[in-house]
Design a protein around this motif. Structure first.
Motif, PDB file in Angstrom:
ATOM      1  N   THR A 207       0.852  -1.188   0.000  1.00 20.39           N
ATOM      2  CA  THR A 207       0.000   0.000   0.000  1.00 20.39           C
ATOM      3  C   THR A 207       0.883   1.232   0.000  1.00 20.39           C
ATOM      4  O   THR A 207       1.855   1.301   0.750  1.00 20.39           O
TER       5      THR A 207
ATOM      6  N   THR B  75      -7.867   6.156   3.116  1.00 25.06           N
ATOM      7  CA  THR B  75      -7.216   5.548   4.264  1.00 25.06           C
ATOM      8  C   THR B  75      -8.194   5.541   5.438  1.00 25.06           C
ATOM      9  O   THR B  75      -8.880   6.533   5.685  1.00 25.06           O
TER      10      THR B  75
ATOM     11  N   CYS C 267      -6.641   0.485   3.473  1.00 19.03           N
ATOM     12  CA  CYS C 267      -6.899   1.239   2.254  1.00 19.03           C
ATOM     13  C   CYS C 267      -8.282   0.818   1.759  1.00 19.03           C
ATOM     14  O   CYS C 267      -8.464  -0.302   1.279  1.00 19.03           O
TER      15      CYS C 267
ATOM     16  N   CYS D 227      -5.020   6.534  -0.583  1.00 17.12           N
ATOM     17  CA  CYS D 227      -4.108   5.395  -0.583  1.00 17.12           C
ATOM     18  C   CYS D 227      -4.295   4.621  -1.880  1.00 17.12           C
ATOM     19  O   CYS D 227      -5.328   4.745  -2.544  1.00 17.12           O
TER      20      CYS D 227
ATOM     21  N   VAL E  30      -3.317   0.546  -3.435  1.00 16.55           N
ATOM     22  CA  VAL E  30      -2.724  -0.772  -3.249  1.00 16.55           C
ATOM     23  C   VAL E  30      -2.122  -1.185  -4.586  1.00 16.55           C
ATOM     24  O   VAL E  30      -2.807  -1.157  -5.616  1.00 16.55           O
TER      25      VAL E  30
END
Length: 180
Positions: free
Chosen positions: A6, A27, A43, A86, A88
């Motif tokens: 992340t 987040t 996330c 965020c 990933v």
């Protein structure tokens, strides 16, 4: 397939050859002022999916809480109280698995290992990790004694720093574990 990670505070993954975005979002985690709830940071995807069933609890408030995250500083284009994005990311050519909160389906080309609902400590207890408990959990035979210890509670959303919509207030949070 490759390992995932992340990137906090960014909407997209690094522009590095062989790195791709799985999803991006908000987040989230426990409130700084609550002793309980999840101990890790999540996330949360932009497009959550509702849990297709309800969960019975002993007391009406027996839930962990999931909040959004805010910056408590200003730097460059970021200001105090702004919410934290965020993403990933996946590095190709390896092996990985990932837990996605708020979903019960996997991103395209990912294989679902199991789906379930997000759990954590009760929001008045000491923190635990947010963990994805299987939709159909087993139990240990003969284990119905009240010994306490590490306790699992379902988690509900709390609007504010967690953006609603797309999330809804006071709603149970699903989860899925996917591999690629």
């Amino acid at each position: 397939s490759g390992p995932t990670f992340t990137i906090w505070g960014k909407n997209a993954c690094p522009n590095v050859n062989g790195t791709e975005m799985v999803y991006n979002g908000f987040t989230g985690g426990k409130s700084y002022s609550e002793k309980g709830g999840g101990a890790n940071t999540l996330c949360l995807p932009h497009n959550p999916e509702k849990l297709p069933y309800g969960i019975s609890v002993i007391d009406g408030d027996d839930f962990g809480h999931l909040y959004g995250a805010e910056y408590q500083f200003s730097v460059h284009r970021v200001h105090i109280q702004e919410d934290v994005p965020c993403a990933v990311c996946r590095v190709k050519m390896a092996s990985s698995s990932i837990m996605i909160p708020g979903k019960h389906s996997c991103p395209t080309y990912w294989r679902k290992q199991y789906s379930g609902f997000l759990t954590a400590s009760w929001h008045e207890y000491e923190s635990t990790e947010y963990l994805c408990l299987d939709d159909d959990p087993d139990f240990i035979e003969g284990s119905r004694r009240d010994d306490n210890g590490r306790l699992f509670y379902p988690v509900k959303t709390v609007c504010g720093s967690l953006p609603c919509p797309p999330y809804e207030n006071n709603v149970l949070v699903g989860c899925v574990v996917c591999s690629k």
